[in-house]
Design a protein around this motif. Structure first.
Motif, PDB file in Angstrom:
ATOM      1  N   ASP A 139       2.106  38.202 -10.819  1.00 52.52           N
ATOM      2  CA  ASP A 139       1.559  37.439 -11.555  1.00 52.52           C
ATOM      3  C   ASP A 139       0.318  36.991 -10.798  1.00 52.52           C
ATOM      4  O   ASP A 139       0.323  35.747  -9.990  1.00 52.52           O
ATOM      5  N   PHE A 140      -0.912  37.252 -11.171  1.00 50.66           N
ATOM      6  CA  PHE A 140      -2.070  36.813 -10.521  1.00 50.66           C
ATOM      7  C   PHE A 140      -2.413  35.520 -11.029  1.00 50.66           C
ATOM      8  O   PHE A 140      -3.297  34.865 -10.444  1.00 50.66           O
ATOM      9  N   SER A 141      -2.092  35.060 -12.181  1.00 47.55           N
ATOM     10  CA  SER A 141      -2.550  33.743 -12.786  1.00 47.55           C
ATOM     11  C   SER A 141      -1.413  32.583 -12.355  1.00 47.55           C
ATOM     12  O   SER A 141      -1.680  31.443 -12.605  1.00 47.55           O
ATOM     13  N   ASN A 142      -0.555  33.023 -11.226  1.00 50.96           N
ATOM     14  CA  ASN A 142       0.555  31.983 -10.994  1.00 50.96           C
ATOM     15  C   ASN A 142      -0.165  30.984  -9.921  1.00 50.96           C
ATOM     16  O   ASN A 142      -0.658  31.479  -9.045  1.00 50.96           O
ATOM     17  N   PRO A 143      -0.167  29.667 -10.315  1.00 54.11           N
ATOM     18  CA  PRO A 143      -1.003  28.685  -9.532  1.00 54.11           C
ATOM     19  C   PRO A 143      -0.532  28.567  -7.913  1.00 54.11           C
ATOM     20  O   PRO A 143      -1.210  28.684  -6.787  1.00 54.11           O
ATOM     21  N   LEU A 144       0.818  28.880  -7.882  1.00 61.19           N
ATOM     22  CA  LEU A 144       1.602  28.896  -6.545  1.00 61.19           C
ATOM     23  C   LEU A 144       0.909  29.894  -5.436  1.00 61.19           C
ATOM     24  O   LEU A 144       0.687  29.791  -4.438  1.00 61.19           O
ATOM     25  N   MET A 145       0.835  31.327  -6.415  1.00 66.96           N
ATOM     26  CA  MET A 145       0.464  32.429  -5.353  1.00 66.96           C
ATOM     27  C   MET A 145      -0.961  32.204  -4.874  1.00 66.96           C
ATOM     28  O   MET A 145      -1.258  32.484  -3.630  1.00 66.96           O
ATOM     29  N   SER A 146      -1.808  31.517  -5.543  1.00 65.47           N
ATOM     30  CA  SER A 146      -3.207  31.118  -5.236  1.00 65.47           C
ATOM     31  C   SER A 146      -3.374  30.094  -4.251  1.00 65.47           C
ATOM     32  O   SER A 146      -4.296  30.308  -3.546  1.00 65.47           O
ATOM     33  N   LYS A 147      -2.620  29.139  -4.554  1.00 63.49           N
ATOM     34  CA  LYS A 147      -2.901  27.877  -3.754  1.00 63.49           C
ATOM     35  C   LYS A 147      -2.055  27.628  -2.431  1.00 63.49           C
ATOM     36  O   LYS A 147      -2.379  27.054  -1.698  1.00 63.49           O
ATOM     37  N   ILE A 148      -1.071  28.585  -2.318  1.00 64.13           N
ATOM     38  CA  ILE A 148      -0.404  28.625  -1.050  1.00 64.13           C
ATOM     39  C   ILE A 148      -1.241  28.947   0.118  1.00 64.13           C
ATOM     40  O   ILE A 148      -0.765  28.511   1.364  1.00 64.13           O
ATOM     41  N   LYS A 149      -2.260  29.600   0.046  1.00 67.06           N
ATOM     42  CA  LYS A 149      -3.216  30.001   1.152  1.00 67.06           C
ATOM     43  C   LYS A 149      -3.740  28.551   1.753  1.00 67.06           C
ATOM     44  O   LYS A 149      -4.180  28.883   2.865  1.00 67.06           O
ATOM     45  N   LEU A 150      -3.876  27.676   1.090  1.00 62.33           N
ATOM     46  CA  LEU A 150      -4.218  26.483   1.438  1.00 62.33           C
ATOM     47  C   LEU A 150      -3.467  25.882   2.931  1.00 62.33           C
ATOM     48  O   LEU A 150      -4.093  25.113   3.769  1.00 62.33           O
ATOM     49  N   MET A 151      -2.214  26.385   3.033  1.00 63.04           N
ATOM     50  CA  MET A 151      -1.455  26.164   3.890  1.00 63.04           C
ATOM     51  C   MET A 151      -1.747  27.050   5.278  1.00 63.04           C
ATOM     52  O   MET A 151      -0.877  26.798   6.343  1.00 63.04           O
ATOM     53  N   ASP A 152      -2.464  27.775   5.171  1.00 64.45           N
ATOM     54  CA  ASP A 152      -3.187  28.622   6.075  1.00 64.45           C
ATOM     55  C   ASP A 152      -3.879  28.005   7.221  1.00 64.45           C
ATOM     56  O   ASP A 152      -4.742  26.930   6.707  1.00 64.45           O
ATOM     57  N   PRO A 153      -3.516  27.582   8.397  1.00 65.85           N
ATOM     58  CA  PRO A 153      -4.246  26.813   9.395  1.00 65.85           C
ATOM     59  C   PRO A 153      -5.728  26.884   9.489  1.00 65.85           C
ATOM     60  O   PRO A 153      -6.555  25.757   9.556  1.00 65.85           O
ATOM     61  N   LYS A 154      -6.267  28.106   9.464  1.00 66.12           N
ATOM     62  CA  LYS A 154      -7.607  28.314   9.251  1.00 66.12           C
ATOM     63  C   LYS A 154      -8.422  27.683   7.871  1.00 66.12           C
ATOM     64  O   LYS A 154      -9.555  27.049   8.062  1.00 66.12           O
ATOM     65  N   VAL A 155      -7.457  27.637   7.146  1.00 64.88           N
ATOM     66  CA  VAL A 155      -8.166  27.061   5.798  1.00 64.88           C
ATOM     67  C   VAL A 155      -8.060  25.444   5.877  1.00 64.88           C
ATOM     68  O   VAL A 155      -9.008  24.740   5.594  1.00 64.88           O
ATOM     69  N   ALA A 156      -6.889  25.230   6.284  1.00 66.09           N
ATOM     70  CA  ALA A 156      -6.768  23.789   6.306  1.00 66.09           C
ATOM     71  C   ALA A 156      -7.589  22.960   7.364  1.00 66.09           C
ATOM     72  O   ALA A 156      -7.933  21.746   7.215  1.00 66.09           O
TER      73      ALA A 156
END
Length: 494
Positions: free
Chosen positions: A311-328
Motif C-alpha cells: 500500500d503506497f498510500s499507507n501513511p505509516l509506510m511513508s512516515k516511519i522513515k522519520l525515525m531514521d537518525p539521519k532524518v531525525a
C-alpha cells in the motif's frame, strides 16, 4: 547493547492430543488466534503490550474476515498489521513468471535432474566446461520455497550455456536420449535464451530487495523508499517517464496501455540488447514480437502485483522513515516540523495521551537543534542503537531530555515488516526433526531451539558454552520428565 532483536518465543501445537473437533476444523484463523492468546495468557503477557502483528499473506492469517489479523484488530484496537514484504516480493516475481513459456522452467529442472544422479555425466561435463573456459560450477536446482533461489538458477544456466549446448549436442547425436533431445531443443531456441537473459536482469531487482529486508538489522525506516525506487524502476522499463513522474505513485496504473512505450523502446537489460543485435535474431520479427510481448506482460504483472500487495498510500509506510537518525537529526525539515502524522497511526505506543504526544513532539522539534554527543552521532547507521543511547542521555540539569521520543522510536522500529526470523526457525526445525529423529515431540524440538538460541545470544559455540547456575539448578527430574510417565517410557524417550 541497545539493539532490537528477534527471539524465539514458543513452538505451539495447534491441535492438542485427542482434540478431534479442532483437528477436523483445521488450522483456521480462530484456532491459530486461540493458540497465540493461550500462549500469552499462560505467562501473563497482556494484550495491551502487543503493538504489531506480522505474517505471510495466507487467508487464515491475513484475510479480511475470520483470520488471525482480523481478530488481532478486534482485540487490539490500533494495532499495526504487516504482511511480510519478503513473501510479497517473492509472490510478485512468481506470479509474473507464469507468463513465460513453461519450457524455461522445464529446462532448468531437466538440466539439474540430468546431472544430479550421475557422477559420470558430471565428470564428462567438466571437459566441456574447460574447453569453453567456463568456471567448473554445478547446476542448481529451482526451489518453490526458497525466496532467493530463482535468480541463482537462471544466472548459473546462462554462465554454463555454451558448454551445456555443446554437451547436449553431443548427447543428442550419439546417445539419442529423449531427455537430452528435449534439453538440446530448448538450448537451441533463441526465445528461451532471450527470456533467460531478461530474467538475469530483472530478477535481481526482486532478490536484492528481498535479501535486504531479510536482514536482522533494523531496516524498516528504509522500506518505503526502497519499494518506491524499485517500483518506479520497473515501471520506467515499459511505461512513459512523463506519466510516472506526474502521477502520484499510488494512482499509477501498470495496466494502462495508453501509457506504454513502444515495445522496441523497452529497456530489458544490456545482455538482451547485445543478443538482439545478432543477425539471426534481429531479422526474426515474429520471434522479437513474441519476446517483447512476454517481457512487457511480465513487467505489467509484476508491477500490478506490487501495487496490490504493498500500500503506497499507507501513511505509516511513508512516515516511519522519520525515525531514521539521519532524518531525525537533519537540519532541514521541510514538511516534518511535527511527527503528529506518525503518532496518529501508532496509537498503541502512546495511547493517544495528549500530554505524552506533546512531550514526544516537543522533543522531536528540539532534536535537530540539539548538540548531540559524538558517541551517539556515530550510530546514525544503526537506528536502534542511536535511539537507545539517546534515551539514556543525561545533560546537566536535564535528565533524559529525549526519553519519550526515543522510547516511541524504539517501539516503531520494532514493528514486524518481515517474518524472515520465523522462516529461519522453520529451517532449524527441519534440521532437528529429520528422518532418523522423527519421533521427537514438540517440547523436545522447542528445547533444542531454546538451547541454540541461548548459545547464539552469548556468542558462543556448543563447545565453549557454559550453562549458568540457574540452568543447572533447573535440570531436575520434575522439569525434565513428565511426572505421570513410568520409568520404562522415560528411559525409552532418552
Amino acid at each position: 547493547m541497545g539493539r532490537i532483536v528477534s527471539h524465539f518465543f514458543e513452538l505451539s501445537n495447534v491441535f492438542e492430543t485427542n482434540d478431534y473437533k479442532k483437528a477436523q476444523e483445521g488450522a483456521t484463523g480462530k484456532n491459530l488466534y486461540d493458540c497465540i492468546f493461550k500462549s500469552f495468557a499462560e505467562i501473563n503477557i497482556p494484550f495491551e503490550n502487543v503493538i504489531g502483528f506480522g505474517s505471510d499473506g495466507c487467508n487464515s492469517m491475513m484475510g479480511a474476515h475470520n483470520s488471525v489479523a482480523s481478530r488481532m484488530i478486534e482485540s487490539c484496537p490500533g494495532i499495526s498489521i504487516w504482511t511480510c514484504i519478503c513473501h510479497s516480493l517473492h509472490l510478485c516475481a512468481s506470479e509474473a513468471c507464469k507468463i513465460l513459456p513453461k519450457r524455461c522452467e522445464d529446462l532448468a529442472r531437466s538440466v539439474y535432474s540430468f546431472f544430479s544422479m550421475s557422477s559420470k555425466r558430471s565428470a564428462q561435463f567438466v571437459q566441456f566446461q574447460e574447453f569453453c573456459s567456463t568456471p567448473v560450477h554445478k547446476l542448481l536446482h529451482p526451489s518453490q520455497t526458497r525466496w532467493l533461489s530463482l535468480h541463482l538458477v537462471v544466472s548459473r544456466l546462462i554462465e554454463q550455456w555454451n558448454p551445456l549446448f555443446l554437451y547436449f549436442q553431443d548427447k543428442h547425436l550419439t546417445e539419442r536420449l529423449t531427455i537430452a533431445e528435449t534439453i538440446y531443443s530448448a538450448l537451441t531456441d533463441p526465445l528461451i535464451k532471450l527470456i533467460f537473459l531478461f530474467l538475469d536482469w530483472i530478477l535481481p531487482k526482486f532478490t536484492s530487495l528481498n535479501s535486504f529486508f531479510q536482514s536482522s538489522s533494523v531496516v524498516i525506516t528504509q522500506l518505503h523508499d526502497k519499494m518506491v525506487s524499485t517500483y518506479k524502476d520497473l515501471l520506467s522499463s515499459f511505461m512513459k517517464q512523463d506519466y510516472i513522474n506526474k502521477t502520484p505513485i499510488h494512482l499509477i496504473n501498470p495496466e494502462n496501455v495508453d501509457e506504454y512505450i513502444p515495445s522496441t523502446q523497452m529497456y530489458l537489460g544490456i545482455k538482451v540488447l547485445k543478443e538482439i543485435e545478432k543477425p539471426n535474431i534481429n531479422s526474426n520479427k515474429a520471434l522479437l514480437n513474441d519476446f517483447y510481448w512476454r517481457a512487457q506482460q511480465f513487467l505489467k504483472i509484476a508491477c500490478s502485483q506490487i501495487k496490490k500487495k504493498y500500500d503506497f498510500s499507507n501513511p505509516l509506510m511513508s512516515k516511519i522513515k522519520l525515525m531514521d537518525p539521519k532524518v531525525a537529526t537533519s537540519k532541514i525539515r521541510e514538511n516534518n516540523s511535527t511527527i503528529f502524522p506518525l503518532l496518529k497511526v501508532l496509537p498503541r505506543l502512546t495511547e493517544l495521551n495528549d500530554e505524552l504526544l506533546q512531550n514526544i513532539d516537543d522533543q522531536w522539534r528540539l532534536l535537530n537543534n540539539f548538540n548531540i554527543p559524538t558517541d551517539i552521532l556515530n550510530n546514525l547507521e544503526e537506528p536502534d542503537v542511536f535511539w537507545f543511547k539517546l534515551s539514556n542521555l543525561q545533560m546537566g540539569n536535564q535528565d533524559y531530555p529525549f526519553v519519550h521520543l526515543a522510547n516511541f522510536a524504539l517501539g516503531a522500529l520494532s514493528l514486524p515488516h518481515s517474518n524472515a526470523d520465523c522462516e529461519r526457525i522453520f529451517s532449524k526445525v527441519n534440521l532437528i526433526k529429520v528422518k532418523t529423529r522423527n519421533r521427537l515431540n514438540t517440547d523436545t524440538i522447542q528445547a533444542c531451539l531454546f538451547a541454540s538460541q541461548e548459545i547464539q545470544i552469548k556468542n558462543n559455540t556448543c563447545i565453549d558454552f557454559k550453562p549458568s547456575k540457574q540452568m543447572i539448578d533447573s535440570m531436575t527430574t520434575s522439569n525434565l520428565y513428565d511426572k505421570h510417565c513410568n520409568d520404562e517410557f522415560c528411559f525409552e524417550g532418552v
